[in-house]
Design an enzyme around this catalytic site. Structure first.
Site, PDB file in Angstrom:
ATOM      1  N   GLY A 102       0.811  -1.214   0.000  1.00 13.03           N
ATOM      2  CA  GLY A 102       0.000   0.000   0.000  1.00 13.03           C
ATOM      3  C   GLY A 102       0.842   1.261   0.000  1.00 13.03           C
ATOM      4  O   GLY A 102       2.016   1.231  -0.399  1.00 13.03           O
ATOM      5  N   ASP A 103       0.253   2.374   0.461  1.00 11.63           N
ATOM      6  CA  ASP A 103       0.961   3.661   0.348  1.00 11.63           C
ATOM      7  C   ASP A 103       2.279   3.695   1.134  1.00 11.63           C
ATOM      8  O   ASP A 103       3.272   4.249   0.657  1.00 11.63           O
ATOM      9  CB  ASP A 103       0.047   4.837   0.730  1.00 11.63           C
ATOM     10  CG  ASP A 103      -0.608   4.673   2.089  1.00 11.63           C
ATOM     11  OD1 ASP A 103      -0.471   3.592   2.707  1.00 11.63           O
ATOM     12  OD2 ASP A 103      -1.261   5.625   2.547  1.00 11.63           O
ATOM     13  N   ASP A 127      -7.721  -2.107   1.838  1.00  7.50           N
ATOM     14  CA  ASP A 127      -8.355  -0.792   2.030  1.00  7.50           C
ATOM     15  C   ASP A 127      -8.785  -0.143   0.707  1.00  7.50           C
ATOM     16  O   ASP A 127      -9.641   0.738   0.702  1.00  7.50           O
ATOM     17  CB  ASP A 127      -7.392   0.168   2.745  1.00  7.50           C
ATOM     18  CG  ASP A 127      -6.999  -0.326   4.127  1.00  7.50           C
ATOM     19  OD1 ASP A 127      -7.569  -1.343   4.572  1.00  7.50           O
ATOM     20  OD2 ASP A 127      -6.129   0.289   4.753  1.00  7.50           O
TER      21      ASP A 127
HETATM   22  O1  F6P Z   1      -4.106  -1.497   5.767  1.00  6.90           O
HETATM   23  C1  F6P Z   1      -4.715  -2.716   5.918  1.00  6.90           C
HETATM   24  C2  F6P Z   1      -5.300  -2.859   7.301  1.00  6.90           C
HETATM   25  O2  F6P Z   1      -5.897  -4.136   7.378  1.00  6.90           O
HETATM   26  C3  F6P Z   1      -6.272  -1.764   7.723  1.00  6.90           C
HETATM   27  O3  F6P Z   1      -7.548  -1.966   7.170  1.00  6.90           O
HETATM   28  C4  F6P Z   1      -6.213  -1.868   9.223  1.00  6.90           C
HETATM   29  O4  F6P Z   1      -6.519  -0.635   9.832  1.00  6.90           O
HETATM   30  C5  F6P Z   1      -4.769  -2.227   9.466  1.00  6.90           C
HETATM   31  O5  F6P Z   1      -4.271  -2.805   8.276  1.00  6.90           O
HETATM   32  C6  F6P Z   1      -4.556  -3.218  10.589  1.00  6.90           C
HETATM   33  O6  F6P Z   1      -3.199  -3.334  10.796  1.00  6.90           O
HETATM   34  P1  F6P Z   1      -2.523  -4.466  11.705  1.00  6.90           P
HETATM   35  O7  F6P Z   1      -2.590  -5.755  10.937  1.00  6.90           O
HETATM   36  O8  F6P Z   1      -1.141  -3.979  11.895  1.00  6.90           O
HETATM   37  O9  F6P Z   1      -3.330  -4.545  12.978  1.00  6.90           O
END
Ligand code: F6P
Length: 332
Positions: A102-103, A127
């Protein structure tokens, strides 16, 4: 370009393995040696790099997650970390890197680019918030997972005449919530891009009751009140706040469901497999033909190449007309 590497970074997304497989096979077909960098930019710093062969990418197309593992690296954001990463790139003689993520992953790719390493990005995040592409890898599978959950929640919601508030992921983006609302026939969708009207929400639940339908399904994006909950079931998170509000105002029996990380797993959908395969092949073609700082995207049913800068700068925007459509259908 003789040696290329593939890296998956940030949150994993179903379909990343399809990208890895296609990029590896396309690279080998073009006469390159292909490497996999493990555990994102952290693995690049520590030199967790191994050669990928056709045998190593066999039987992965249908698997969720990423065989290369993924990580979020704080060290790579430092000058020291980047120097270590560059030393590994030089040690392995890597000419170009396919960056899948992603970004945050693309910002890392830009750093590599500044250090003189060719990079091409493949958008992969559930996302769906990356600009210059209609779809990012993983979004469709996550959406199908949410659809399946809503089907099940609807059964029990109907049986018990309850209100269900379903919290979905998306960091600060409402794509999953909005499309889940469209495809799942939600009574309301609350997303960070549009200020929530909680009075209208209460009215909708009450109207449903008056029409003789005792249940309502409300989908909320985790980042509705600013900042993602990261899928964590914090008792005072977004769904809890919305559910409590509805319960206090309507006195309807209300339950919350936080779908969390199940949205990130599972066998990729047909769209994520086919798109992942096309993206992986296109990214390697670009690297082999000497391109850098580019991203492959899917725009109006075609592969479109943009610059990495544009893709980062232009966050993918939801279409407010789709939000209005959910509202209109729920109001009748
Ligand atoms: O960016 C993808 C994502 O799944 C988001 O939708 C969510 O806020 C975040 O990553 C969760 O991150 P982690 O897996 O670090 O809890």
């Amino acid at each position: 370009m003789r040696k290329i590497a593939i890296i998956t970074t940030g949150g994993d997304a179903p379909g990343m393995n399809a990208v890895i497989r296609a990029a590896t096979l396309t690279g080998i077909h073009a006469g390159c040696q292909v490497f996999g960098i493990k555990r994102g930019y952290q693995g690049l710093i520590t030199g967790e790099i191994e050669e990928l062969t056709a045998a190593k990418v066999a039987d992965i197309l249908h698997r969720g997650g990423t065989i290369l593992h993924s990580a979020r690296s704080k060290e790579f954001k430092t000058e020291e970390g980047q120097k270590k990463a560059l030393a590994q790139i030089e040690k392995f003689g890597i000419d170009g890197v396919v960056v899948v993520g992603g970004d945050g992953s693309f910002r890392g790719a830009q750093m590599l680019n500044k250090l003189g390493v060719a990079t091409v990005g493949v958008p992969a995040t559930i996302d769906n918030d990356i600009g210059c592409t209609d779809f990012s890898i993983g979004f469709d599978t996550a959406l199908n997972t949410v659809m399946d959950a809503i089907n099940k929640i609807r059964d029990t919601a109907l049986s018990h005449d309850r209100v269900y508030v379903v919290e979905v992921m998306g960091k600060n983006s409402g794509f999953i919530a909005l499309y889940a609302g469209l495809g799942g026939g939600a009574d309301a969708v609350l997303i960070p891009e549009i200020a929530p009207d909680l009075d209208r929400l209460v009215q909708r639940v009450e109207e449903n009751n008056q029409r003789g339908r005792g249940y309502s399904i409300v989908i909320v994006a985790e980042g509705l009140f600013g900042g993602p909950s990261g899928g964590q079931a914090l008792t005072e998170g977004t769904a809890f706040k919305v559910g409590t509000y509805i319960n206090l105002r309507t006195r309807k029996d209300t339950r919350i469901t936080i779908l969390g990380h199940i949205q990130r797993g599972g066998s990729p959908s047909a769209l994520d497999r086919t798109l992942g395969t096309r993206f992986g092949a296109a990214a390697v073609d670009l690297l082999v033909s000497g391109e850098t700082n580019k991203m492959v995207g899917w725009v109006k049913n075609e592969i479109k190449v943009s610059t990495m800068d544009e893709a980062i700068a232009r966050k993918n925007q939801i279409d407010p007309a789709l939000y209005q459509l959910v509202e209109m259908l729920a109001s009748v």
